[in-house]
Design a protein around this motif. Structure first.
Motif, mmCIF file in Angstrom:
data_model
loop_
_atom_site.group_PDB
_atom_site.id
_atom_site.type_symbol
_atom_site.label_atom_id
_atom_site.label_comp_id
_atom_site.label_asym_id
_atom_site.label_seq_id
_atom_site.Cartn_x
_atom_site.Cartn_y
_atom_site.Cartn_z
ATOM 1 N N VAL A 153 -50.210 54.018 6.122
ATOM 2 C CA VAL A 153 -50.367 54.461 7.551
ATOM 3 C C VAL A 153 -49.293 53.853 8.341
ATOM 4 C CG1 VAL A 153 -51.923 54.082 9.624
ATOM 5 C CG2 VAL A 153 -52.786 54.414 7.187
ATOM 6 N N ALA A 154 -48.841 52.570 8.300
ATOM 7 C CA ALA A 154 -47.777 52.151 9.002
ATOM 8 C C ALA A 154 -46.335 52.880 8.429
ATOM 9 C CB ALA A 154 -47.664 50.482 8.567
ATOM 10 N N ALA A 155 -46.365 53.165 7.390
ATOM 11 C CA ALA A 155 -45.124 53.926 6.852
ATOM 12 C C ALA A 155 -45.093 55.154 7.517
ATOM 13 C CB ALA A 155 -45.209 54.001 5.518
ATOM 14 N N ARG A 156 -46.215 55.752 7.910
ATOM 15 C CA ARG A 156 -46.166 57.139 8.564
ATOM 16 C C ARG A 156 -45.753 56.979 9.811
ATOM 17 N NH1 ARG A 156 -48.026 62.431 7.379
ATOM 18 N NH2 ARG A 156 -47.331 63.662 9.317
ATOM 19 N N LEU A 157 -46.260 55.828 10.492
ATOM 20 C CA LEU A 157 -45.873 55.681 11.807
ATOM 21 C C LEU A 157 -44.163 55.694 11.859
ATOM 22 C CD1 LEU A 157 -48.326 53.083 13.393
ATOM 23 C CD2 LEU A 157 -48.006 55.130 14.005
ATOM 24 N N VAL A 183 -52.447 60.988 5.146
ATOM 25 C CA VAL A 183 -51.953 59.784 4.334
ATOM 26 C C VAL A 183 -53.149 59.608 3.113
ATOM 27 C CG1 VAL A 183 -51.931 57.128 4.099
ATOM 28 C CG2 VAL A 183 -50.924 58.321 6.200
ATOM 29 N N ALA A 184 -54.373 59.910 3.545
ATOM 30 C CA ALA A 184 -55.258 59.805 2.352
ATOM 31 C C ALA A 184 -55.080 60.808 1.303
ATOM 32 C CB ALA A 184 -56.676 59.855 2.995
ATOM 33 N N ALA A 201 -57.458 54.163 3.910
ATOM 34 C CA ALA A 201 -56.424 54.864 4.370
ATOM 35 C C ALA A 201 -56.834 55.990 5.259
ATOM 36 C CB ALA A 201 -55.307 55.179 3.407
ATOM 37 N N LEU A 202 -57.764 56.771 4.849
ATOM 38 C CA LEU A 202 -58.707 57.876 5.394
ATOM 39 C C LEU A 202 -59.047 57.464 7.000
ATOM 40 C CD1 LEU A 202 -59.657 60.439 5.404
ATOM 41 C CD2 LEU A 202 -61.909 59.998 4.340
ATOM 42 N N VAL A 203 -59.797 56.258 6.919
ATOM 43 C CA VAL A 203 -60.346 55.952 8.343
ATOM 44 C C VAL A 203 -59.062 55.288 9.225
ATOM 45 C CG1 VAL A 203 -61.856 54.022 9.164
ATOM 46 C CG2 VAL A 203 -62.590 55.012 7.068
ATOM 47 N N LEU A 204 -58.228 54.476 8.737
ATOM 48 C CA LEU A 204 -57.155 54.280 9.530
ATOM 49 C C LEU A 204 -56.152 55.246 9.990
ATOM 50 C CD1 LEU A 204 -56.085 50.983 7.182
ATOM 51 C CD2 LEU A 204 -57.037 51.024 9.598
ATOM 52 N N ALA A 205 -56.096 56.356 9.274
ATOM 53 C CA ALA A 205 -55.393 57.208 9.372
ATOM 54 C C ALA A 205 -55.881 57.966 10.577
ATOM 55 C CB ALA A 205 -55.144 58.285 8.357
ATOM 56 N N TRP A 206 -57.215 58.097 10.558
ATOM 57 C CA TRP A 206 -58.049 58.786 11.521
ATOM 58 C C TRP A 206 -57.693 58.196 13.005
ATOM 59 C CZ3 TRP A 206 -62.468 56.683 13.880
ATOM 60 C CH2 TRP A 206 -62.820 57.313 14.721
ATOM 61 N N ILE A 248 -59.412 65.348 7.882
ATOM 62 C CA ILE A 248 -59.523 66.330 6.857
ATOM 63 C C ILE A 248 -60.973 66.794 7.161
ATOM 64 C CG2 ILE A 248 -57.705 65.300 5.396
ATOM 65 C CD1 ILE A 248 -59.912 63.915 3.991
ATOM 66 N N ALA A 249 -61.209 68.011 6.403
ATOM 67 C CA ALA A 249 -62.657 68.460 6.490
ATOM 68 C C ALA A 249 -63.472 67.976 5.438
ATOM 69 C CB ALA A 249 -62.343 70.013 5.846
#
Length: 301
Positions: free
Chosen positions: A28-32, A99-100, A266-271, A278-279
């Motif tokens: 998630v940090a990488a995506r930032l 990310v997830a 990652a799913l929770v943190l990315a949200w 995601i759906a």
């Protein structure tokens, strides 16, 4: 023996979850950082250099032997190249996908491991792997929304958006799977910490070459990007340090299946951090993937 292998202390369980959390947070940090101008090679260079230095300090502190024979040195070079490719491809996937989803696609690596073991060394795949394969593929199909129904775009437009990211994630999984096979067969007798220090140093060297070929590092444009770059470096390095110093004392192997909950974290943190969603059907698919990989990870327990 089976029950003792499955029973771990509360401290060990919490440590494994902490490592999974930090690994998920690292991406998630990488995506930032990527969103703020950092490129993949720069991120891998920072992460691998610091991690190599930390693990090297552990190796020196424990006075571990560095001696290797010619076969082991060749295997270490190959593993370093494969892990370098895996690092670059996985971060490339994270830069293009939620990310997830990138991590879920990467979690197909147990099947790549079985495939490479068959192709390279002629090993028959474990029956449990064959049983889990259709389950994982179903979960991955749901998570990636292969039909494009959840996105509402249709298959063609949907894959036009995610195709490159999925290809990078699967390439990362294939590279990592082959690396695991070569580690098992080619580096037997080399201490895991020595192997990791050598591998991370080679990855850092590969990233440095890539960064120089691109004219130098691509640094963040704002404080948010710097937080991301520093965060991915610290989180990854800390997780690896815990993995190689604390877990052996707790009697838990570093590749425990519990750590495969990383995509869920990652799913929770990315949200929470990135606003990525995601759906529901994709979340269900992700849970199927994680469950299948964890079941495989426990097969020797």
């Amino acid at each position: 023996m089976a029950s003792s292998a499955r029973s771990i202390s509360a401290a060990a369980f919490a440590t494994l979850l902490l490592i999974a959390l930090m690994m998920g947070a690292n991406h998630v940090a990488a995506r930032l950082a990527f969103n703020d101008g950092v490129n993949v090679a720069t991120a891998v260079l920072f992460r691998s250099t610091v991690t190599a230095a930390v693990v090297l300090a552990v190796v020196v502190g424990y006075r571990l032997p560095w001696r290797t024979d010619a076969r082991q040195r060749r295997a270490l070079l190959i593993v370093g190249g494969l892990i370098g490719a895996q690092s670059l491809c996985l971060y490339s996937a994270v830069a293009r996908l939620p990310v997830a989803l990138a991590l879920l696609a990467f979690n197909s690596y147990p099947f790549w491991t079985a495939l490479w073991a068959r192709v390279v060394y002629g090993e028959r795949p474990d029956r449990r792997v064959l049983m889990a394969m259709p389950v994982l593929l179903l979960g991955l199909a749901l998570a990636l929304d292969v039909s494009g129904a959840a996105s509402g775009l249709g298959a063609a437009d949907h894959w036009g958006r995610i195709g490159a990211g999925v290809a990078f994630a699967l390439t990362a999984a294939a590279s990592f799977g082959l690396a695991l096979v070569i580690i098992q067969h080619g580096t037997a007798g080399v201490d895991g910490r020595v192997r990791t220090a050598a591998t991370m140093a080679l990855v850092a060297l590969m990233a440095l070459v890539g960064v120089m070929a691109q004219g130098g590092p691509a640094l963040p444009a704002s404080a948010v990007g710097w937080w991301g770059l520093v965060g991915l470096t610290v989180l990854y390095g800390t997780a690896f340090t815990i993995m190689f110093t604390v877990l052996p004392r707790l009697g838990v192997v570093g590749n425990s299946a519990i750590m495969n909950v990383e995509p869920i974290f990652a799913l929770v943190l990315a949200w929470a951090v990135l606003g990525q969603t995601i759906a529901a059907v994709q979340v269900a698919g992700g849970l199927i993937v994680v469950a299948a990989v964890m079941w495989l990870g426990l097969r020797r327990a």
